[in-house]
Each structure stands twice: as structure tokens, then as C-alpha cells.
Design an enzyme around this catalytic site. Structure first.
Site, mmCIF file in Angstrom:
data_model
loop_
_atom_site.group_PDB
_atom_site.id
_atom_site.type_symbol
_atom_site.label_atom_id
_atom_site.label_comp_id
_atom_site.label_asym_id
_atom_site.label_seq_id
_atom_site.Cartn_x
_atom_site.Cartn_y
_atom_site.Cartn_z
ATOM 1 N N ARG A 198 15.961 2.463 17.761
ATOM 2 C CA ARG A 198 14.543 2.487 17.410
ATOM 3 C C ARG A 198 14.072 3.917 17.138
ATOM 4 O O ARG A 198 13.020 4.135 16.545
ATOM 5 C CB ARG A 198 13.710 1.851 18.535
ATOM 6 C CG ARG A 198 12.227 1.777 18.238
ATOM 7 C CD ARG A 198 11.507 0.772 19.152
ATOM 8 N NE ARG A 198 11.983 0.773 20.501
ATOM 9 C CZ ARG A 198 11.592 1.641 21.452
ATOM 10 N NH1 ARG A 198 10.727 2.594 21.164
ATOM 11 N NH2 ARG A 198 12.062 1.545 22.678
ATOM 12 N N TYR A 235 -5.471 -2.731 -2.495
ATOM 13 C CA TYR A 235 -4.567 -3.729 -1.930
ATOM 14 C C TYR A 235 -5.276 -4.479 -0.812
ATOM 15 O O TYR A 235 -5.766 -3.885 0.150
ATOM 16 C CB TYR A 235 -3.302 -3.060 -1.430
ATOM 17 C CG TYR A 235 -2.313 -4.006 -0.793
ATOM 18 C CD1 TYR A 235 -1.983 -5.211 -1.411
ATOM 19 C CD2 TYR A 235 -1.713 -3.700 0.417
ATOM 20 C CE1 TYR A 235 -1.085 -6.089 -0.828
ATOM 21 C CE2 TYR A 235 -0.804 -4.561 1.005
ATOM 22 C CZ TYR A 235 -0.497 -5.748 0.385
ATOM 23 O OH TYR A 235 0.388 -6.623 0.960
ATOM 24 N N ASP A 237 -1.866 6.022 -1.296
ATOM 25 C CA ASP A 237 -0.874 4.973 -1.535
ATOM 26 C C ASP A 237 -0.353 5.159 -2.957
ATOM 27 O O ASP A 237 -1.072 4.961 -3.929
ATOM 28 C CB ASP A 237 -1.508 3.594 -1.360
ATOM 29 C CG ASP A 237 -0.498 2.464 -1.406
ATOM 30 O OD1 ASP A 237 0.517 2.600 -2.128
ATOM 31 O OD2 ASP A 237 -0.719 1.430 -0.748
ATOM 32 N N LYS A 287 8.426 -2.730 -3.316
ATOM 33 C CA LYS A 287 8.072 -2.884 -4.714
ATOM 34 C C LYS A 287 9.034 -2.111 -5.624
ATOM 35 O O LYS A 287 10.228 -2.396 -5.640
ATOM 36 C CB LYS A 287 6.616 -2.468 -4.925
ATOM 37 C CG LYS A 287 5.633 -3.114 -3.941
ATOM 38 C CD LYS A 287 5.647 -4.623 -3.976
ATOM 39 C CE LYS A 287 4.471 -5.269 -3.256
ATOM 40 N NZ LYS A 287 4.382 -5.002 -1.814
#
Length: 387
Positions: free
Chosen positions: A61, A112, A183, A208
Site C-alpha cells: 500500500r 465532470y 483536471d 481515459k
């Protein structure tokens, strides 16, 4: 540039002098040595042998070789230190957590939908306060920065394709002590680099264009500030928003062809946008590559291209837009974007889509198919939609 001789293992050459279309292929590879692997493998270990060395991995992690290779490549493209996350929203969530408790976040009124939904959720819980503003209205954004803690920018926005004046907004935010997050999912680092324009943090939905094959859910956050990087890393570690190594490996493999995919898709998007602007079934085309688009001049000033997303408003309202979505054979009706296949969606089908998005708007994610096949399929659906 010729590769160096390497009788012994050496690091991958520094890509700083290379174009980004070269970096996307060369960055994030293992050190060179005879018989070594050309690309990084998949590290599946959940824990590591104990070490007293500073920075040593202890648990998966905290660090993993496979996602570190992806981070090296993304950092070389965007020009900062990259951290990969389990999803784009995990990266967005970590970036929003940089806002102090009760701080004001200035967000786009059309962006978004899940980002806006998260901001609203954090406001309801008392974590932040939200101010919504149109990113296309620069003066309104600057006015909204007074007393704010964070400015959230999407450019171009999803799905309205508004273009923000990133450098000007970043300067205005910095003058007021406001953190700026951009973004950059739609543009990718090949077309736009917000850190160079003054942004403090950049986020991506790696799902994406970067991964590019509709088979990965992944995100990334990048910064040049060591303190911000440490805070983002802490958020990722404590909240567990870490990527799986297999997903990171797939994303890195997909990244290698980004320059080729984006060149093809962007070229086709420009052709389709121009033709759609002349189609009688289309009331409006939103694409910054069109000379009469409101964001065209800004895109020319700060981007190296106009991207592969086109939004159209179909005459006849939502019903006609639904008919377009249902009427294609090559274009796939789906909610994501940035893959090799062309997708389309009437965005207001999504319950969380903001009201600023017209009911008749259809977002087109242009893939790498032959542009004439794409046009024939779309044109037929548009014609049929008019009854």
C-alpha cells in the site's frame, strides 16, 4: 540521440531533451543491462523483506515497482512528480482533501459530474464550501477567488468543452494564496501541461486517453511541490486508494501508443467537427478546434492541439439526441471516453449531470477507426433522428 554503451546496468537515459511523443515510449523503463527486460514486469507481492535503508518498501500500500514505473512515465510527460491512484476519483478526492476544513472551493458550473457531486457531498458534510462559476468567464472566476482556498479547473471541460485561461487563473489564484488544481484528462500531457502554466496540482483519469483501451480504472495526481506531494501520498496511503499492479501495468502498456492514438483521433475529430457544423440535424458543435468556437483562441494559445472529444446539440431535443445514440452501428453508446473505439452518449442520461448541460447534448469520443466510416455511421443516425 544514440543510446549509451552499457556493458553494465545503467539507468534509462534522461528523457528531458526528447519530445513528449518519444518520452511516452521511453520513460518508465527498467535499467539497461544485457538480457534485461525491456519493459517493467508486474510486481504482485503484498509485502517486502525488512530493510533499514531510507525509503525502502515495506508494504504494497506504500509502494510497488509496477506503479512506480507508470509514475515515472507520467512524471516525464507532465513535468512533475506523479502518484498513481486506484481511480480518477481517488486522485480527485485526494486533491480536494488539500483544502483546509471549511475552506471555499471554486468549481466549474459545468464539468465532470462526479467531481461536482463529490464537492457537493463534502459541502453537505461541512468539510468544504463550494462556489460554482463558469470557467469560460475569466473575470467571474477571478472575482470568486476572494476568500477561497482552492480553485478547481477543468479545461477543456467535460462535456461542454469550455476552455479556461489557465495561466491567468493560476496567477490570480497564487496572488490570493489559493491552491489551483487542474483536471487535464481531456487534453493529456501531450496537448497541455498545466504545471508549466502555473497549476499547483494536476489530476488525470488514467482510465481515459492515457491507458486508452477501455480496460483499466486508474487515476493520477502530479505536482512539483514536495510538500503537496507528501500530503497527496499520505492521503493515498491512509485511505487506501492505491492502484493494483496489473492495472498499472496495463495503463503503462497503453500509454506507449498515446501519441499515435491521439494524433489519429484528434485528426478525425477535427474532420467530424467541421462536417457536423454543416449538418442540418445539428444545432451546435462544441469543439475548440473550430475557428468560431468561443474557446478557439485560448486553446491555440495554451494547447498543442484540440483533442479528440466533440460535443453536439441535436435539433429536436432529448428525444432526437436519444435517437442518434440508438441509431449508430459503429459508434458505441457508452459513458466513458478516450479509448481506441468511438463512443457517444447523451450526457443528461446521467442523473448527476449538471443542469448547465443541454438535454440534447451528445458527447462524442472519437476513436481510431477510419474517419469516413465514422462519418457515414453518424450522419445516417443524425438524419434518421429527424424523423
Amino acid at each position: 540521440m544514440s543510446p549509451p554503451p552499457y556493458p553494465d546496468a545503467v539507468s534509462t537515459p534522461d528523457p528531458a531533451g526528447w519530445s513528449r511523443s518519444t518520452r511516452v515510449v521511453a520513460a518508465g523503463r527498467p535499467p539497461r543491462s544485457p538480457d534485461a527486460e525491456v519493459g517493467p514486469g508486474i510486481s504482485l507481492s503484498s509485502t517486502y523483506v525488512a530493510s533499514d535503508e531510507p525509503g525502502a518498501r515495506t508494504y504494497a500500500r506504500v509502494g510497488n515497482r509496477t506503479w512506480e514505473a507508470l509514475e515515472d512515465a507520467l512524471g516525464a510527460l507532465e513535468g512533475g512528480t506523479a502518484l498513481s491512484f486506484a481511480s480518477g476519483m481517488a486522485a480527485i478526492s485526494a486533491a480536494l482533501e488539500l483544502t483546509p476544513p471549511g475552506g471555499v472551493v471554486v468549481v466549474p458550473d459545468g464539468a465532470y459530474n462526479t467531481t461536482l457531486a463529490l464537492a457537493d457531498h463534502l459541502e453537505v458534510s461541512g468539510r468544504i464550501a463550494v462556489r460554482r462559476v463558469s470557467l469560460a468567464q475569466t473575470s467571474a472566476v477571478v472575482d470568486a477567488l476572494d476568500g477561497a482556498a482552492t480553485l478547481w479547473v477543468e479545461s477543456p471541460t467535460n462535456p461542454l468543452l469550455d476552455v479556461a485561461e489557465i495561466a491567468l487563473l493560476c496567477d490570480a489564484a497564487r496572488d490570493r494564496g489559493v491552491l489551483t488544481v487542474v483536471d487535464n484528462t481531456f487534453a493529456t500531457p501531450l496537448l497541455q501541461r498545466p504545471l508549466e502554466l502555473g497549476a499547483d496540482v494536476v489530476v488525470h483519469s488514467v482510465t481515459k486517453f492515457l491507458a486508452g483501451h477501455s480496460d483499466v480504472v486508474l487515476g493520477a495526481a502530479l505536482t512539483r511541490d514536495e510538500g503537496l506531494c507528501a500530503r497527496l501520498r499520505r492521503e493515498r496511503t491512509l485511505r487506501g486508494g492505491v492502484p493494483g499492479p496489473f492495472e498499472a501495468w496495463l495503463a503503462l502498456r497503453g500509454l506507449r501508443t498515446l501519441a499515435l492514438r491521439l494524433e489519429r483521433s484528434q485528426t478525425s475529430a477535427g474532420v467530424l467537427a467541421a462536417r457536423l457544423a454543416e449538418h442540418p440535424a445539428v444545432a451546435r458543435v462544441r469543439y475548440p478546434g473550430l475557428p468560431d468556437d468561443p474557446g478557439h483562441a485560448r486553446a491555440c494559445a495554451q494547447m498543442d492541439g484540440f483533442g479528440a472529444i466533440v460535443s453536439i446539440e441535436v435539433r429536436g431535443g432529448a428525444q432526437a439526441a436519444e435517437a442518434v445514440q440508438a441509431g449508430t452501428r459503429l459508434w458505441t453508446p457508452a459513458t466513458s471516453l478516450g479509448g481506441v473505439e468511438s463512443l457517444l452518449e447523451r450526457r443528461r442520461r446521467q442523473p448527476a449531470e449538471p443542469a448547465t448541460v443541454p438535454e440534447e447534448l451528445v458527447r462524442l469520443s472519437v476513436g481510431i477507426e477510419d474517419v469516413e466510416d465514422l462519418w457515414a455511421d453518424l450522419c445516417a443516425a443524425l438524419t434518421t433522428s429527424q424523423g
